[in-house]
Scaffold this motif. Sequence first.
Motif, PDB file in Angstrom:
ATOM      1  N   ASP A 135       4.757   4.282  -2.396  1.00 15.48           N
ATOM      2  CA  ASP A 135       5.922   3.713  -3.056  1.00 15.48           C
ATOM      3  C   ASP A 135       7.178   4.403  -2.534  1.00 15.48           C
ATOM      4  O   ASP A 135       7.109   5.287  -1.671  1.00 15.48           O
ATOM      5  CB  ASP A 135       5.806   3.809  -4.586  1.00 15.48           C
ATOM      6  N   LEU A 144       0.472  -1.988  -5.231  1.00 17.20           N
ATOM      7  CA  LEU A 144       1.666  -2.009  -6.071  1.00 17.20           C
ATOM      8  C   LEU A 144       1.932  -3.451  -6.474  1.00 17.20           C
ATOM      9  O   LEU A 144       1.742  -4.373  -5.686  1.00 17.20           O
ATOM     10  CB  LEU A 144       2.879  -1.429  -5.334  1.00 17.20           C
ATOM     11  N   ARG A 211       0.847   0.151 -10.706  1.00 15.21           N
ATOM     12  CA  ARG A 211      -0.026   0.742  -9.688  1.00 15.21           C
ATOM     13  C   ARG A 211      -1.466   0.366  -9.990  1.00 15.21           C
ATOM     14  O   ARG A 211      -1.864   0.258 -11.143  1.00 15.21           O
ATOM     15  CB  ARG A 211       0.100   2.268  -9.702  1.00 15.21           C
TER      16      ARG A 211
END
Length: 333
Positions: A135, A144, A211
């Motif tokens: 990320d 993600l 996540r």
Amino acid sequence: MSASDRTRYTESLDRHPPGDRPNDATVKANRHHRGNPARLFDLLHAAMAEPLARESRPGVMVFAVTGDLGLAGALWLEASEVLRGGCIGRHSCADLCLPYEETLSLRHLLVLTRRDGARTRVRVLDLRSEDGLFDERGERAGELETDGPLVVGAAGWWFFLFPTGEERPWRLDALKPWETLTPRVFSRHDSHASRLELQSCTRRDVTLVGRAAGPVSIAQGSLVEGAELPAGTLQLSCGGGELSVSVGAHALERGVLLGRDTRCDGSSILGDQRISRVHALLVRSPTGRVVLFDLGSTNGTHSNGQERRMLPVDSQSVSLAEVATVRWSPRAQ
């Protein structure tokens, strides 16, 4: 086909010809030389704003950026009730081909998108690559998910993802446009629960980034978690070899990776050289259909003699490179 008929397209924005690069091995990246995503965005945001403004249809635009090359390319996917996907990697058959450095895997990421009411949902999955997915804070993740702007790192690249058909999520006239982007709020745990949390988020002043663990592994001999009942059976056949595996609901949502590389499930029998190392991903769509996404394979994924990027497998068998067969048998209710 006119541009208005397309559900995906790629724009080449590179200023550095890649030359003749083979579709071969990947070199591990040095993660300390990614560049700063905030600085890169402030330098390149105006170049991203132009193609973003041109696309009025709901979808997602993915911009590929490095500190050395700048803005190298863009991929657009239409968002509708039909789940759509695009593969990003160094291979020439990837939807967004970035053949500039060997740190990116041949098929590194899969972007999935769909329209959920008035919002565009986006999932970015690491295809179990060596260097993985990060990320914007530099924290590793298998997957993600978001319904707004998203910044993803992979190998030496940064990818900026923005919904299209909506108001631009930053101010062009700002001294530091990065600071005007819709704030991203990250889920705390790398678990299946983050996706449930995302589904219930209705705030417009922030973007929730969920996540998850990414595609599953068959290494343990079963794709059924804990006490859950199997959702069905995945059957693979190739060159006289056969493999039958029970698959649970969580595994179907995360995705099952198929190919002849050892990071893929079924590699023990999918060894024919006509099958790509990372060939396809089996996943269940939000409508409940089980579908197979081709990941920019060299020899394609076919059904009834037609080659397609996405094929339902809950009602028909699908061929990988016309040498292997994939069948899905749902559990009887």
